[in-house]
Design an enzyme around this catalytic site. Structure first.
Site, mmCIF file in Angstrom:
data_model
loop_
_atom_site.group_PDB
_atom_site.id
_atom_site.type_symbol
_atom_site.label_atom_id
_atom_site.label_comp_id
_atom_site.label_asym_id
_atom_site.label_seq_id
_atom_site.Cartn_x
_atom_site.Cartn_y
_atom_site.Cartn_z
ATOM 1 N N ASP A 14 44.731 39.247 37.125
ATOM 2 C CA ASP A 14 45.977 39.995 36.885
ATOM 3 C C ASP A 14 46.457 39.894 35.436
ATOM 4 O O ASP A 14 47.631 40.087 35.146
ATOM 5 C CB ASP A 14 47.112 39.504 37.817
ATOM 6 N N LYS A 17 43.353 43.188 32.500
ATOM 7 C CA LYS A 17 42.011 43.576 32.060
ATOM 8 C C LYS A 17 41.806 45.077 32.157
ATOM 9 O O LYS A 17 41.133 45.680 31.325
ATOM 10 C CB LYS A 17 40.944 42.873 32.911
ATOM 11 N N GLY A 41 42.247 44.411 41.488
ATOM 12 C CA GLY A 41 43.249 45.464 41.296
ATOM 13 C C GLY A 41 43.446 45.738 39.821
ATOM 14 O O GLY A 41 43.715 44.828 39.043
ATOM 15 N N HIS A 42 43.258 46.986 39.420
ATOM 16 C CA HIS A 42 43.476 47.369 38.029
ATOM 17 C C HIS A 42 44.562 48.432 37.985
ATOM 18 O O HIS A 42 44.472 49.442 38.682
ATOM 19 C CB HIS A 42 42.210 47.961 37.408
ATOM 20 N N GLN A 222 39.030 39.817 38.562
ATOM 21 C CA GLN A 222 39.673 38.495 38.664
ATOM 22 C C GLN A 222 39.640 37.764 37.307
ATOM 23 O O GLN A 222 39.538 38.393 36.270
ATOM 24 C CB GLN A 222 39.018 37.648 39.771
#
Length: 426
Positions: A14, A17, A41-42, A222
């Site tokens: 988080d 990235k 999650g992006h 991650q």
């Protein structure tokens, strides 16, 4: 000469990235992801629009080709949903390539994921329960099903039948729902037909790209503190987010990696269970959480908040070979009178500057802090380092000194235009 850059998370994920990958992808020809699944999650923002991705690399918006590597575990249903979502938003997905060696997540993996967390009770890891761990477990037990296997229905049926029989025995023993072979075969054969145009030997494609002098950006999911080997085990993910996994997760040699950029938050966050030495609660934590929108992209869970931890980021610098760092969310700290930086840990009365290997020792670590004056000016509109308040400049430089890696990028907001490059990467 071909230029390659790895973007790696330096904390517990988080870190932003997705934003940095999207920014650098504007100058890259190919973006390739090397591990993880749809537990990632992006969130990417540009031109006032926000996109949330889980499986597909953030470079989908600008790169000529995006690759889902063999080191990933892929839920075909999730992949197709994500592609449809992008198409509805006017984003083409024709340039996506999926490794025929990536492993497939099935519904029984998801059910087993939930069961394992339930059986652990108070020792649960806090997974997203999307079947990631059980799928990787099958991979290493040499019992998994790969994307390439799905392309041949006869082979697929044979392997799937064996898997379902074994998994159903386990699930039934614990009173959990079991799965019907024919139903899953039909459903996943249909998925296979839909994704077949995108499936290829992605290692070969990357090698051809290197020969052609293409610029390649490697993306992980991650962060290194969730790495199965180098993270806070057992509260980790089931793969290797560290930069070295590029080689095995995409089938490229280590000689192809030139730059490794570690993405860092200007503070620390963590989702799920596990030790977190610099964790804070109270007004500063609440302020950072709300201004920084610190809620999980995939789960919506509120993230735990902490001061910047240089021990953690130095650990990542070492195990991933960082050549530079990208500091995100610097603007979130505006308005805080005094900022703290963790420079070391105190463990059982001794000062250390490394992350202990066991969770029990890590839980006993107390942060050793250095305080710095904060700043109250808004910085979301700055376009250079020189425009930052002196206190913000000092904060960045101190992080650089403590971590032992130069700042390549810093960010003062979620939009592409709020990203300031301090080192040319492509």
């Amino acid at each position: 000469m071909t230029k390659t850059v790895v973007v790696v998370g330096t904390q517990w994920g988080d870190e932003g990235k997705g934003k940095i990958t999207d920014y650098l992808a504007q100058s890259a020809d190919i973006v390739a992801r090397y591990q993880g699944g749809n537990n990632a999650g992006h969130t990417i923002e540009f031109k006032g629009k926000q996109f949330k991705l889980r499986l597909i690399p953030s470079g989908v918006f600008s790169a000529e080709k995006v690759i889902l590597g063999n080191g990933m575990v892929i839920n075909p249903e999730s992949l197709l949903e994500e592609m449809a979502y992008l198409n509805e938003e006017g984003v083409s997905t024709d340039h996506i390539r999926v490794s025929n060696r990536a492993h497939v997540i099935f519904p029984y993996h998801i059910e087993i994921d939930g069961l394992q967390e339930e059986l652990k009770g108070d020792q649960k890891v806090g997974t997203t329960k999307r079947g990631i761990g059980p799928c990787y477990a099958d991979k290493y037990a040499r019992f998994g099903i790969r994307i390439g296997d799905m392309m041949d229905k006869e082979t697929f049926a044979e392997i799937l039948k064996e898997n379902i029989e074994a998994k159903n025995r386990l699930l039934a023993r614990h009173g959990k729902p079991t799965f019907n072979f024919e139903e899953l075969l039909e459903k996943y054969s249909a998925y296979a037909k839909q994704i077949s145009p995108y499936v290829t030997d992605t290692s070969y494609e990357l090698d051809e790209a290197f020969k052609s002098g293409k610029k390649v950006l490697f993306e992980g999911a991650q962060g290194v503190m969730l790495d199965i080997d180098h993270g806070t085990y057992p509260f980790v993910t089931s793969s290797n987010p560290s930069a070295g996994a590029v080689t095995t997760g995409l089938g490229v040699g280590p000689t192809k990696i030139e730059e490794v950029i570690g993405v860092v938050k200007a503070y620390s966050t963590r989702v799920g269970e596990g030790a977190f030495p610099t964790e804070i609660e109270g007004p500063n934590a609440d302020r950072i959480r709300e201004i920084g929108r610190e809620y999980g992209t995939v789960t919506g869970r509120p993230r735990r908040i902490g001061w910047f931890d240089s021990v953690v980021v130095s650990h990542t610098r070492r195990v991933s070979g960082l050549t530079g760092i990208s500091i995100n969310l610097l603007d979130v700290l505006s308005g805080i009178d005094t900022l703290k930086l963790c420079t070391a840990y105190e463990l059982d009365g001794k000062e250390i500057k490394f992350v202990p290997s066991t969770i029990r020792e890590f839980e006993r670590c107390k942060p050793v802090y250095e305080e710095m004056p904060g700043w109250h000016e808004g910085i979301t509109g700055v376009s250079s380092y020189e425009e930052l308040p002196v206190a913000a400049q000092n904060y960045l430089r101190r992080i650089e000194e403590l971590v032992g890696a130069p700042i390549a990028i810093f960010s003062v907001g979620p939009d592409r235009d709020q990203t300031i490059l301090m080192k040319q990467l492509f």
